[in-house]
Design a protein around this motif. Structure first.
Motif, PDB file in Angstrom:
ATOM      1  N   LEU A 149      11.287  21.391  55.672  1.00  0.00           N
ATOM      2  CA  LEU A 149      12.676  21.152  56.071  1.00  0.00           C
ATOM      3  C   LEU A 149      12.773  20.551  57.469  1.00  0.00           C
ATOM      4  O   LEU A 149      13.768  19.896  57.807  1.00  0.00           O
ATOM      5  N   GLY A 150      11.744  20.763  58.272  1.00  0.00           N
ATOM      6  CA  GLY A 150      11.739  20.256  59.643  1.00  0.00           C
ATOM      7  C   GLY A 150      11.184  18.854  59.792  1.00  0.00           C
ATOM      8  O   GLY A 150      11.087  18.342  60.916  1.00  0.00           O
ATOM      9  N   GLN A 151      10.835  18.200  58.690  1.00  0.00           N
ATOM     10  CA  GLN A 151      10.308  16.841  58.775  1.00  0.00           C
ATOM     11  C   GLN A 151      11.420  15.852  59.110  1.00  0.00           C
ATOM     12  O   GLN A 151      12.477  15.856  58.477  1.00  0.00           O
ATOM     13  N   THR A 152      11.156  15.011  60.090  1.00  0.00           N
ATOM     14  CA  THR A 152      12.162  14.080  60.602  1.00  0.00           C
ATOM     15  C   THR A 152      11.667  12.638  60.463  1.00  0.00           C
ATOM     16  O   THR A 152      10.502  12.387  60.174  1.00  0.00           O
ATOM     17  N   GLY A 153      12.568  11.708  60.686  1.00  0.00           N
ATOM     18  CA  GLY A 153      12.200  10.296  60.687  1.00  0.00           C
ATOM     19  C   GLY A 153      12.159   9.655  59.316  1.00  0.00           C
ATOM     20  O   GLY A 153      11.674   8.529  59.171  1.00  0.00           O
ATOM     21  N   LEU A 154      12.668  10.363  58.307  1.00  0.00           N
ATOM     22  CA  LEU A 154      12.700   9.830  56.944  1.00  0.00           C
ATOM     23  C   LEU A 154      13.815  10.517  56.173  1.00  0.00           C
ATOM     24  O   LEU A 154      14.339  11.546  56.599  1.00  0.00           O
ATOM     25  N   THR A 155      14.182   9.943  55.045  1.00  0.00           N
ATOM     26  CA  THR A 155      15.080  10.631  54.124  1.00  0.00           C
ATOM     27  C   THR A 155      14.223  11.359  53.107  1.00  0.00           C
ATOM     28  O   THR A 155      13.291  10.784  52.543  1.00  0.00           O
ATOM     29  N   ARG A 156      14.522  12.638  52.878  1.00  0.00           N
ATOM     30  CA  ARG A 156      13.638  13.438  52.026  1.00  0.00           C
ATOM     31  C   ARG A 156      14.400  14.560  51.348  1.00  0.00           C
ATOM     32  O   ARG A 156      15.467  14.979  51.780  1.00  0.00           O
ATOM     33  N   HIS A 157      13.829  15.016  50.243  1.00  0.00           N
ATOM     34  CA  HIS A 157      14.350  16.171  49.525  1.00  0.00           C
ATOM     35  C   HIS A 157      13.197  17.144  49.361  1.00  0.00           C
ATOM     36  O   HIS A 157      12.116  16.763  48.906  1.00  0.00           O
ATOM     37  N   VAL A 158      13.397  18.387  49.741  1.00  0.00           N
ATOM     38  CA  VAL A 158      12.375  19.417  49.617  1.00  0.00           C
ATOM     39  C   VAL A 158      12.555  20.106  48.264  1.00  0.00           C
ATOM     40  O   VAL A 158      13.642  20.588  47.944  1.00  0.00           O
ATOM     41  N   ILE A 159      11.488  20.126  47.472  1.00  0.00           N
ATOM     42  CA  ILE A 159      11.529  20.714  46.134  1.00  0.00           C
ATOM     43  C   ILE A 159      10.542  21.865  46.068  1.00  0.00           C
ATOM     44  O   ILE A 159       9.329  21.672  46.188  1.00  0.00           O
ATOM     45  N   VAL A 160      11.063  23.068  45.913  1.00  0.00           N
ATOM     46  CA  VAL A 160      10.223  24.264  45.791  1.00  0.00           C
ATOM     47  C   VAL A 160      10.312  24.735  44.345  1.00  0.00           C
ATOM     48  O   VAL A 160      11.407  25.021  43.847  1.00  0.00           O
ATOM     49  N   LEU A 161       9.189  24.809  43.677  1.00  0.00           N
ATOM     50  CA  LEU A 161       9.144  25.300  42.300  1.00  0.00           C
ATOM     51  C   LEU A 161       8.436  26.646  42.303  1.00  0.00           C
ATOM     52  O   LEU A 161       7.254  26.737  42.623  1.00  0.00           O
ATOM     53  N   ASP A 162       9.175  27.686  41.944  1.00  0.00           N
ATOM     54  CA  ASP A 162       8.584  29.021  41.926  1.00  0.00           C
ATOM     55  C   ASP A 162       7.972  29.307  40.567  1.00  0.00           C
ATOM     56  O   ASP A 162       8.573  29.040  39.522  1.00  0.00           O
ATOM     57  N   GLN A 163       6.770  29.892  40.593  1.00  0.00           N
ATOM     58  CA  GLN A 163       6.021  30.122  39.362  1.00  0.00           C
ATOM     59  C   GLN A 163       5.742  31.604  39.108  1.00  0.00           C
ATOM     60  O   GLN A 163       4.723  31.940  38.531  1.00  0.00           O
ATOM     61  N   GLY A 164       6.676  32.441  39.548  1.00  0.00           N
ATOM     62  CA  GLY A 164       6.532  33.845  39.210  1.00  0.00           C
ATOM     63  C   GLY A 164       6.535  34.812  40.369  1.00  0.00           C
ATOM     64  O   GLY A 164       5.978  35.909  40.257  1.00  0.00           O
ATOM     65  N   SER A 165       7.175  34.466  41.468  1.00  0.00           N
ATOM     66  CA  SER A 165       7.256  35.380  42.609  1.00  0.00           C
ATOM     67  C   SER A 165       8.063  36.623  42.249  1.00  0.00           C
ATOM     68  O   SER A 165       8.878  36.619  41.312  1.00  0.00           O
ATOM     69  N   THR A 166       7.865  37.691  42.992  1.00  0.00           N
ATOM     70  CA  THR A 166       8.656  38.902  42.794  1.00  0.00           C
ATOM     71  C   THR A 166      10.114  38.591  43.117  1.00  0.00           C
ATOM     72  O   THR A 166      10.416  37.644  43.865  1.00  0.00           O
ATOM     73  N   PRO A 167      11.063  39.349  42.567  1.00  0.00           N
ATOM     74  CA  PRO A 167      12.474  39.105  42.877  1.00  0.00           C
ATOM     75  C   PRO A 167      12.761  39.122  44.368  1.00  0.00           C
ATOM     76  O   PRO A 167      13.582  38.328  44.856  1.00  0.00           O
ATOM     77  N   GLU A 168      12.096  40.015  45.099  1.00  0.00           N
ATOM     78  CA  GLU A 168      12.334  40.104  46.544  1.00  0.00           C
ATOM     79  C   GLU A 168      11.891  38.822  47.242  1.00  0.00           C
ATOM     80  O   GLU A 168      12.602  38.291  48.113  1.00  0.00           O
ATOM     81  N   ASN A 169      10.710  38.331  46.893  1.00  0.00           N
ATOM     82  CA  ASN A 169      10.225  37.111  47.532  1.00  0.00           C
ATOM     83  C   ASN A 169      11.029  35.895  47.101  1.00  0.00           C
ATOM     84  O   ASN A 169      11.308  35.001  47.912  1.00  0.00           O
ATOM     85  N   LEU A 170      11.428  35.847  45.840  1.00  0.00           N
ATOM     86  CA  LEU A 170      12.239  34.737  45.363  1.00  0.00           C
ATOM     87  C   LEU A 170      13.563  34.687  46.113  1.00  0.00           C
ATOM     88  O   LEU A 170      14.031  33.607  46.516  1.00  0.00           O
ATOM     89  N   ALA A 171      14.159  35.844  46.338  1.00  0.00           N
ATOM     90  CA  ALA A 171      15.412  35.902  47.096  1.00  0.00           C
ATOM     91  C   ALA A 171      15.198  35.441  48.538  1.00  0.00           C
ATOM     92  O   ALA A 171      16.063  34.775  49.121  1.00  0.00           O
ATOM     93  N   ARG A 172      14.060  35.776  49.093  1.00  0.00           N
ATOM     94  CA  ARG A 172      13.737  35.356  50.462  1.00  0.00           C
ATOM     95  C   ARG A 172      13.651  33.835  50.541  1.00  0.00           C
ATOM     96  O   ARG A 172      14.182  33.220  51.474  1.00  0.00           O
TER      97      ARG A 172
END
Length: 341
Positions: free
Chosen positions: A38-61
């Motif tokens: 998210l802190g990358q600058t100097g370009l246009t970008r979209h950050v894509i996070v794909l979760d593959q089975g984290s615990t509910p607590e970590n997913l919420a984080r």
């Protein structure tokens, strides 16, 4: 099925890069990776996070980092698709000209790392992949066990050179090349998926470039890592033999490679995994039609990789009879055996 958990899908094409991260717990490291993206600058970008089975607590984080943003998304895969399948699914969610992948235990070396990668790819239209330099967690030295290139090139770690593969912890792929070759072979699941994609890019006339001046810091989290003494060596052996067969390796060459893996498996104390991997690798169904390498592709592989590996006896000593230290088997990710044999 992929469910959007937070953020927003890209609304239109034409932006520079999709920064792809696969998450599966490791809350501190994954949060750092997301914030770095998210802190990358100097370009246009979209950050894509794909979760593959984290615990509910970590997913919420992770969701809290992305909630309300229009330049990022968190999606749930529903299950662990593996590295190959996960990167394919995540990359397909984006529309950018370039795909930049970051492991969930890595961060970019600087805020302009992604921008510099995009700039370099724009000026090298025949380049499909940029292989970033992989430094250790604090950036003080190279991550020696993430060196996926011939040993003879170690002294050139800070330079740029043509290469035949890349290390997944940090890299950039031209979307046009990724689309043309069909992404990763999901049969590989984990280990050697980058090498197979590289072969397909090279076979299609693209080249790859290692960039010692564009780097990530790899923190090498131990949580959730597939260890050598569990199933990693099995997958390593199986996948490499599958690739050898897939790319029309001659029967004698495949048998010699299998024999070398059998020797190596006993040498490192993992004969069960190795023999199972050999059986599986020799029996995996191959794609139809079989893959093939042109004379030009074979010449590229020789110039960028083969000629740096030394003669038969050197490779036998370095790659077959070299021990895999127990500490590397059990507590680390990539090993000195990576991209050998």
């Amino acid at each position: 099925m992929t469910d959007l958990r937070a953020g927003r899908l890209p609304q239109a094409a034409g932006y520079d890069a999709d920064i792809v991260i696969l998450s599966l717990d490791r809350p501190e490291e994954t949060e750092a990776a997301i914030l770095s993206a998210l802190g990358q600058t100097g370009l246009t970008r979209h950050v894509i996070v794909l979760d593959q089975g984290s615990t509910p607590e970590n997913l919420a984080r992770f969701a809290r980092l992305i909630d309300g943003r229009t330049d990022a998304l968190l999606a749930e895969a529903g299950s662990n698709l593996g590295v190959a399948g996960g990167r394919n699914r995540a990359s397909a969610l984006g529309q950018a000209s370039f795909i930049i992948a970051l492991d969930n235990d890595a961060v970019f070396a600087a805020s302009d790392t992604a921008a510099r990668a995009v700039s370099l790819l724009r000026t090298t239209p025949d380049c499909a992949v940029l292989a970033f330099r992989i430094l250790n967690g604090d950036g003080s030295a190279d991550d020696a066990e993430c060196w996926g290139y011939p040993t003879a090139l170690n002294t050139r770690a800070a330079e740029r050179f043509a290469c035949a593969t890349f290390v997944g912890a940090g890299h950039a792929i031209r979307r046009a090349a990724w689309t043309a070759i069909g992404g990763y072979d999901e049969a590989l699941v984990f280990t050697w998926e980058e090498f197979d994609l590289s072969l397909r890019a090279i076979a299609a006339g693209w080249r790859l470039l290692y960039t010692g001046d564009i780097a990530v810091h790899h923190k090498r989290a131990t949580a959730g890592r597939v260890q050598w003494n569990e199933t990693r060596w099995f997958l390593y052996v199986r996948n490499r033999l599958y690739i050898a067969r897939k790319w029309r390796g001659s029967t004698p060459a495949v048998i010699c490679r299998a024999a070398a893996y059998a020797l190596k498996s006993f040498r490192i104390g993992l004969p069960g995994q190795g023999l199972r991997g050999i059986r599986a690798g020799l029996s995996m169904a191959l794609p139809d039609p079989p893959a093939d390498l042109s004379k030009a592709a074979i010449a590229y592989l020789w110039e960028s990789d083969g000629r740096w590996r030394g003669g038969f006896w050197q490779r036998l000593r370095r790659e077959v009879f070299a021990a895999l230290p127990f500490s590397r088997q059990t507590s680390r990710g990539h090993s000195s055996v990576t991209n050998q044999l």
